[in-house]
Design a protein around this motif. Structure first.
Motif, PDB file in Angstrom:
ATOM      1  N   GLU A   1      -9.388   5.206  -2.622  1.00 53.76           N
ATOM      2  CA  GLU A   1      -9.040   6.199  -1.604  1.00 53.76           C
ATOM      3  C   GLU A   1      -7.551   6.544  -1.618  1.00 53.76           C
ATOM      4  N   TYR A   2      -6.729   5.589  -2.035  1.00 54.28           N
ATOM      5  CA  TYR A   2      -5.301   5.865  -2.152  1.00 54.28           C
ATOM      6  C   TYR A   2      -4.974   6.675  -3.403  1.00 54.28           C
ATOM      7  N   GLY A   3      -5.968   6.884  -4.265  1.00 43.69           N
ATOM      8  CA  GLY A   3      -5.786   7.774  -5.400  1.00 43.69           C
ATOM      9  C   GLY A   3      -5.654   7.117  -6.752  1.00 43.69           C
TER      10      GLY A   3
ATOM     11  N   MET B   1       0.824  -1.199   0.000  1.00 43.05           N
ATOM     12  CA  MET B   1       0.000   0.000   0.000  1.00 43.05           C
ATOM     13  C   MET B   1       0.865   1.259   0.000  1.00 43.05           C
ATOM     14  N   SER B   2       2.043   1.181   0.601  1.00 39.03           N
ATOM     15  CA  SER B   2       2.983   2.307   0.528  1.00 39.03           C
ATOM     16  C   SER B   2       3.476   2.496  -0.906  1.00 39.03           C
TER      17      SER B   2
ATOM     18  N   ARG C   1       1.475   9.457  -5.871  1.00 41.02           N
ATOM     19  CA  ARG C   1       2.127  10.749  -5.645  1.00 41.02           C
ATOM     20  C   ARG C   1       2.876  11.185  -6.909  1.00 41.02           C
ATOM     21  N   GLU C   2       3.636  10.264  -7.491  1.00 38.32           N
ATOM     22  CA  GLU C   2       4.369  10.574  -8.715  1.00 38.32           C
ATOM     23  C   GLU C   2       3.413  10.796  -9.886  1.00 38.32           C
ATOM     24  N   GLY C   3       2.365   9.976  -9.947  1.00 36.28           N
ATOM     25  CA  GLY C   3       1.393  10.126 -11.020  1.00 36.28           C
ATOM     26  C   GLY C   3       0.722  11.485 -10.996  1.00 36.28           C
ATOM     27  N   ASN C   4       0.404  11.961  -9.821  1.00 41.35           N
ATOM     28  CA  ASN C   4      -0.201  13.287  -9.696  1.00 41.35           C
ATOM     29  C   ASN C   4       0.747  14.376 -10.192  1.00 41.35           C
ATOM     30  N   GLU C   5       2.026  14.197  -9.907  1.00 41.60           N
ATOM     31  CA  GLU C   5       3.019  15.186 -10.322  1.00 41.60           C
ATOM     32  C   GLU C   5       3.124  15.279 -11.834  1.00 41.60           C
TER      33      GLU C   5
END
Length: 256
Positions: free
Chosen positions: A165-167, A119-120, A127-131
Motif C-alpha cells: 500500500e505504501y507503493g 514507514m516515512s 516517491r523518488e522511485g516513482n519520479e
C-alpha cells in the motif's frame, strides 16, 4: 517497470543475494575477500545482488549484468550500548541510478518503537522511485529484527500488505508458519514476495525446506545473504537456491 526484468526472470521468480550487512552489523570475516564471494555468486547464477553503495562502486565490473538493488537506508550500528535509533534515508534514488542500480531498498518495521520513521522512509523512497521509474523493495518485518512483536503470519500479513500500500514493487520478509498460513501472507500482497534467509546456520537443510514451502505458498523467490557467502562453497549454495526457486526442486533432493 522495465527494470524489474533485470531482477526477475521470465518465470516471475528471482534469486537475490544480500550483501549489505557491513553497514552496521559486526564485521563478518567471510566478507574479507568480497570479490571472490561476488564472483562465486555470479557464477552460481544469482539473478540480483542487494548491496551497499560501497560494494556497488568498488565491484561494478564483477557485478556485471546481474540485477543490482541498492540499500538506501541506515545510519545506525551495533556499537552503541544504549541501542540504535531509527534508520534514515542516507542515499537517494538518483545516487543509486548513478551506480547502475535496477532497484532500491529500505526497511519498513511496523510494530517497532521507530514505526513512523521507517514507514516515512519507505514513503519517501517510493516517491523518488516513482519520479525516476525505479522500483522499490520494502524489507517488511513486524517488530523489526528485534521482534518487538511476534513474527507470526497474522502480523506478517498486515506488515507486508502495508508495504504494498505504501507503493513498494517488491516485498522482502521472513517465512513463518505452515505453507498454508504463509500463503495467506502472499495472497494478501499484490506485489511479489521474496523471503529472507535469516542468521547463518551450519545445516542448510532447514532453510532449504522453508524455501520449498515458501515457493509452494506462492513466493516469488528469495533474498539471502549470510547463508550464501558465509558458506565454504557459495557458488554451490546459489545453484541450490536457483534449483529451488526456478526449477521446482525439493529440499530433500539438494546435495551440496
Amino acid at each position: 517497470m522495465n527494470r524489474l526484468n533485470n531482477i526477475f526472470r521470465a518465470d516471475g521468480k528471482t534469486v537475490i543475494i544480500a550483501m549489505d550487512h557491513g553497514m552496521g552489523m559486526p564485521v563478518n570475516p567471510a566478507l574479507n575477500d568480497t570479490e571472490s564471494k561476488l564472483r562465486a555468486i555470479v557464477k552460481g547464477g544469482a539473478d540480483a545482488l542487494l548491496t551497499t553503495i560501497g560494494i556497488a562502486k568498488k565491484y561494478n565490473d564483477v557485478i556485471g549484468g546481474m540485477g543490482l538493488i541498492m540499500r538506501c537506508d541506515g545510519g545506525y550500528s551495533h556499537l552503541p550500548s544504549h541501542g540504535s535509533g531509527p534508520s534514515r534515508l542516507l542515499y537517494s534514488v538518483e545516487d543509486a541510478l548513478r551506480l547502475g542500480a535496477d532497484a532500491v531498498v529500505c526497511n519498513g518495521f511496523p510494530g517497532t518503537t521507530w514505526e513512523a520513521e521507517t514507514m516515512s522512509n519507505l514513503a519517501e523512497l517510493v516517491r523518488e522511485g516513482n519520479e525516476w521509474s525505479v522500483p522499490v523493495m520494502a524489507e517488511m518485518l513486524p517488530g523489526g529484527f528485534a521482534k518487538e512483536v511476534e513474527w507470526n503470519c497474522q502480523n506478517l500479513k498486515l506488515t507486508c500488505r502495508a508495504g504494498c500500500e505504501y507503493g513498494a514493487s517488491i516485498i522482502k520478509t521472513t517465512f513463518a508458519g505452515t505453507t498454508e498460513e504463509f500463503k495467506e501472507v502472499v495472497d494478501a500482497c499484490y506485489q511479489p514476495v521474496v523471503v529472507l534467509g535469516g542468521a547463518a546456520v551450519k545445516d542448510l537443510s532447514g532453510l532449504f525446506k522453508c524455501i520449498e514451502q515458501a515457493m509452494e505458498a506462492g513466493a516469488a523467490g528469495v533474498a539471502i545473504g549470510r547463508n550464501v557467502w558465509n558458506h565454504e562453497d557459495p557458488e554451490a549454495v546459489v545453484r541450490a537456491l536457483v534449483d529451488l526457486v526456478h526449477n521446482g526442486a525439493k529440499a530433500e533432493d539438494i546435495k551440496l
